[in-house]
Design an enzyme around this catalytic site. Sequence first.
Site, PDB file in Angstrom:
ATOM      1  N   LEU A  20      -5.320  -4.836  -0.358  1.00 16.51           N
ATOM      2  CA  LEU A  20      -5.719  -4.094  -1.563  1.00 16.51           C
ATOM      3  C   LEU A  20      -5.314  -4.843  -2.833  1.00 16.51           C
ATOM      4  O   LEU A  20      -5.636  -4.415  -3.936  1.00 16.51           O
ATOM      5  CB  LEU A  20      -5.077  -2.700  -1.549  1.00 16.51           C
ATOM      6  CG  LEU A  20      -5.509  -1.788  -0.393  1.00 16.51           C
ATOM      7  CD1 LEU A  20      -4.720  -0.488  -0.413  1.00 16.51           C
ATOM      8  CD2 LEU A  20      -6.998  -1.492  -0.478  1.00 16.51           C
ATOM      9  N   LYS A  70       4.780 -14.297   6.047  1.00  9.61           N
ATOM     10  CA  LYS A  70       5.906 -13.984   5.156  1.00  9.61           C
ATOM     11  C   LYS A  70       7.196 -14.731   5.507  1.00  9.61           C
ATOM     12  O   LYS A  70       8.022 -14.970   4.639  1.00  9.61           O
ATOM     13  CB  LYS A  70       6.174 -12.472   5.145  1.00  9.61           C
ATOM     14  CG  LYS A  70       5.156 -11.663   4.355  1.00  9.61           C
ATOM     15  CD  LYS A  70       5.591 -10.224   4.224  1.00  9.61           C
ATOM     16  CE  LYS A  70       4.646  -9.414   3.363  1.00  9.61           C
ATOM     17  NZ  LYS A  70       5.145  -8.068   3.065  1.00  9.61           N
ATOM     18  N   ASP A 106       8.862  -6.974  -2.627  1.00  5.85           N
ATOM     19  CA  ASP A 106       8.817  -5.690  -1.900  1.00  5.85           C
ATOM     20  C   ASP A 106      10.057  -4.847  -2.203  1.00  5.85           C
ATOM     21  O   ASP A 106       9.993  -3.613  -2.205  1.00  5.85           O
ATOM     22  CB  ASP A 106       8.734  -5.924  -0.382  1.00  5.85           C
ATOM     23  CG  ASP A 106       7.331  -6.302   0.067  1.00  5.85           C
ATOM     24  OD1 ASP A 106       6.365  -5.902  -0.610  1.00  5.85           O
ATOM     25  OD2 ASP A 106       7.204  -6.997   1.083  1.00  5.85           O
ATOM     26  N   GLY A 129      11.267  -3.454  11.482  1.00  4.85           N
ATOM     27  CA  GLY A 129      10.381  -4.614  11.354  1.00  4.85           C
ATOM     28  C   GLY A 129      10.512  -5.273  10.002  1.00  4.85           C
ATOM     29  O   GLY A 129      11.560  -5.200   9.350  1.00  4.85           O
ATOM     30  N   GLY A 130       9.418  -5.898   9.536  1.00  4.78           N
ATOM     31  CA  GLY A 130       9.448  -6.656   8.286  1.00  4.78           C
ATOM     32  C   GLY A 130       9.751  -5.801   7.063  1.00  4.78           C
ATOM     33  O   GLY A 130      10.601  -6.167   6.246  1.00  4.78           O
ATOM     34  N   ALA A 131       9.065  -4.672   6.916  1.00  3.57           N
ATOM     35  CA  ALA A 131       9.266  -3.846   5.729  1.00  3.57           C
ATOM     36  C   ALA A 131      10.679  -3.266   5.696  1.00  3.57           C
ATOM     37  O   ALA A 131      11.259  -3.087   4.620  1.00  3.57           O
ATOM     38  CB  ALA A 131       8.227  -2.721   5.687  1.00  3.57           C
ATOM     39  N   GLY A 246       3.880   5.620  -0.109  1.00  7.37           N
ATOM     40  CA  GLY A 246       4.027   4.173  -0.286  1.00  7.37           C
ATOM     41  C   GLY A 246       3.195   3.556  -1.394  1.00  7.37           C
ATOM     42  O   GLY A 246       3.294   2.342  -1.618  1.00  7.37           O
TER      43      GLY A 246
HETATM   44  P1  NAP Z   1       6.310  -4.337  11.549  1.00  6.56           P
HETATM   45  O1  NAP Z   1       7.032  -5.560  11.133  1.00  6.56           O
HETATM   46  O2  NAP Z   1       5.343  -4.399  12.676  1.00  6.56           O
HETATM   47  O3  NAP Z   1       7.434  -3.215  11.885  1.00  6.56           O
HETATM   48  C1  NAP Z   1       7.092  -1.933  12.373  1.00  6.56           C
HETATM   49  C2  NAP Z   1       8.320  -1.258  12.960  1.00  6.56           C
HETATM   50  O4  NAP Z   1       7.903   0.013  13.458  1.00  6.56           O
HETATM   51  C3  NAP Z   1       8.969  -2.003  14.139  1.00  6.56           C
HETATM   52  O5  NAP Z   1      10.346  -1.761  14.142  1.00  6.56           O
HETATM   53  C4  NAP Z   1       8.302  -1.321  15.334  1.00  6.56           C
HETATM   54  O6  NAP Z   1       9.070  -1.366  16.505  1.00  6.56           O
HETATM   55  C5  NAP Z   1       8.239   0.109  14.860  1.00  6.56           C
HETATM   56  N1  NAP Z   1       7.208   0.850  15.574  1.00  6.56           N
HETATM   57  C6  NAP Z   1       5.908   0.517  15.746  1.00  6.56           C
HETATM   58  N2  NAP Z   1       5.272   1.462  16.466  1.00  6.56           N
HETATM   59  C7  NAP Z   1       6.198   2.398  16.768  1.00  6.56           C
HETATM   60  C8  NAP Z   1       6.156   3.612  17.508  1.00  6.56           C
HETATM   61  N3  NAP Z   1       5.026   4.050  18.067  1.00  6.56           N
HETATM   62  N4  NAP Z   1       7.291   4.328  17.625  1.00  6.56           N
HETATM   63  C9  NAP Z   1       8.453   3.893  17.056  1.00  6.56           C
HETATM   64  N5  NAP Z   1       8.554   2.737  16.356  1.00  6.56           N
HETATM   65  C10 NAP Z   1       7.436   2.016  16.207  1.00  6.56           C
HETATM   66  O7  NAP Z   1       5.476  -3.722  10.328  1.00  6.56           O
HETATM   67  P2  NAP Z   1       5.895  -3.765   8.768  1.00  6.56           P
HETATM   68  O8  NAP Z   1       5.269  -4.928   8.111  1.00  6.56           O
HETATM   69  O9  NAP Z   1       7.363  -3.566   8.682  1.00  6.56           O
HETATM   70  O10 NAP Z   1       5.112  -2.469   8.201  1.00  6.56           O
HETATM   71  C11 NAP Z   1       5.510  -1.191   8.615  1.00  6.56           C
HETATM   72  C12 NAP Z   1       4.806  -0.101   7.817  1.00  6.56           C
HETATM   73  O11 NAP Z   1       5.149  -0.194   6.451  1.00  6.56           O
HETATM   74  C13 NAP Z   1       3.270  -0.152   7.869  1.00  6.56           C
HETATM   75  O12 NAP Z   1       2.814   1.164   7.949  1.00  6.56           O
HETATM   76  C14 NAP Z   1       2.895  -0.768   6.551  1.00  6.56           C
HETATM   77  O13 NAP Z   1       1.620  -0.342   6.107  1.00  6.56           O
HETATM   78  C15 NAP Z   1       3.981  -0.205   5.654  1.00  6.56           C
HETATM   79  N6  NAP Z   1       4.246  -1.049   4.487  1.00  6.56           N
HETATM   80  C16 NAP Z   1       3.995  -0.533   3.250  1.00  6.56           C
HETATM   81  C17 NAP Z   1       4.263  -1.284   2.128  1.00  6.56           C
HETATM   82  C18 NAP Z   1       3.968  -0.713   0.767  1.00  6.56           C
HETATM   83  O14 NAP Z   1       3.889  -1.467  -0.196  1.00  6.56           O
HETATM   84  N7  NAP Z   1       3.867   0.586   0.643  1.00  6.56           N
HETATM   85  C19 NAP Z   1       4.771  -2.585   2.251  1.00  6.56           C
HETATM   86  C20 NAP Z   1       5.020  -3.085   3.530  1.00  6.56           C
HETATM   87  C21 NAP Z   1       4.751  -2.308   4.641  1.00  6.56           C
HETATM   88  P3  NAP Z   1       8.855  -2.544  17.603  1.00  6.56           P
HETATM   89  O15 NAP Z   1       9.401  -3.772  16.958  1.00  6.56           O
HETATM   90  O16 NAP Z   1       9.628  -2.067  18.764  1.00  6.56           O
HETATM   91  O17 NAP Z   1       7.368  -2.632  17.836  1.00  6.56           O
END
Ligand code: NAP
Length: 283
Positions: A20, A70, A106, A129-131, A246
């Site tokens: 976006l 990243k 972030d 995870g990353g966020a 968010g």
């Molecule tokens: P990521 O690196 O894939 O991390 C996701 C985390 O959630 C991991 O710890 C993962 O665990 C866990 N997870 C995934 N599915 C799950 C489930 N069904 N039950 C329990 N835990 C689960 O993703 P990310 O980049 O951190 O992003 C995460 C979220 O933040 C997304 O929704 C993204 O859109 C949002 N976000 C928003 C912003 C913003 O500006 N608002 C910025 C960044 C991210 P595992 O490692 O065990 O799979």
Amino acid sequence: MITGRTKLLGVIGDPVGHSLSPVMHNRALAALELDYRYLPFPVKPADLGTALAGLAAVGVGGLNVTIPHKVAVLAHLHDLSPLARQVGAVNTLCWTDQGWWGTNTDVAGFLAPLGQRAVGQPMLVLGCGGAARAVVAAGRELDCPAIHVVGRDAAKVAAFVESWPQPLAGVQGHTWEALPQLLPTAGLVVNTTPLGMGAARDASPLSWEDLQALPASVLVYDLIYTPRPTRLLQMAAQLGLETQDGLAMLVGQGAEALEIWLGRPAPVAVMTAALETHLAQAI
Ligand code: NAP
């Protein structure tokens, strides 16, 4: 109008079509009446170094970095900010005489809608995870006395806690089974899992009963920005709890990046309105 002097900014990712950032940044650049364009650049992991060198060679002055680059982008930087070093990930690049400089906006994006609201509050982070890395770094800025990080895989949570460059006082890792003990002490709960978006749109990381166990003064913050509100925030609001989605984080990280590139304040209201309109049309 694109002229011979038009300058380029952009975002690199793979895929990048969902980003976006072009919507909000082009609207901001137009509002500032600047002869700039912001483009999405699809870059495969194997091409990252070549793409960064090429974009610098044609005069691109600033880039955002999204999944999956990243962390990998660190190897291609001349230097990075202490904050990006702490988070271990970069989402914003700026071209300098010496090469690409990287930082992480972030953290500022996450903090943007909070003000003083969450200072000194015990934090509960769902997902590792990353966020979650940016959220934990923000927790330090907020002087959170405790930061509890919950993940579904004990080894991943342990690696998350241990991965910080300096040992983080007060950061503890848990699996989801520990939630009943953690919920009553939380001042700020942050969902960093994708539970509540996409295919998991109807899911919530916390149940109704979990939410009832939270203190009445808690703030429930979901990093997801579509749908608005998520199931989690819908239930929290029904219980009378304060909520934050968010979108402000998305705008906040973009606004700080724009300020770094342009050296002037970003039009935050214009950027927010651009995203709200775009997301409303996309539904
Ligand atoms: P990521 O690196 O894939 O991390 C996701 C985390 O959630 C991991 O710890 C993962 O665990 C866990 N997870 C995934 N599915 C799950 C489930 N069904 N039950 C329990 N835990 C689960 O993703 P990310 O980049 O951190 O992003 C995460 C979220 O933040 C997304 O929704 C993204 O859109 C949002 N976000 C928003 C912003 C913003 O500006 N608002 C910025 C960044 C991210 P595992 O490692 O065990 O799979």
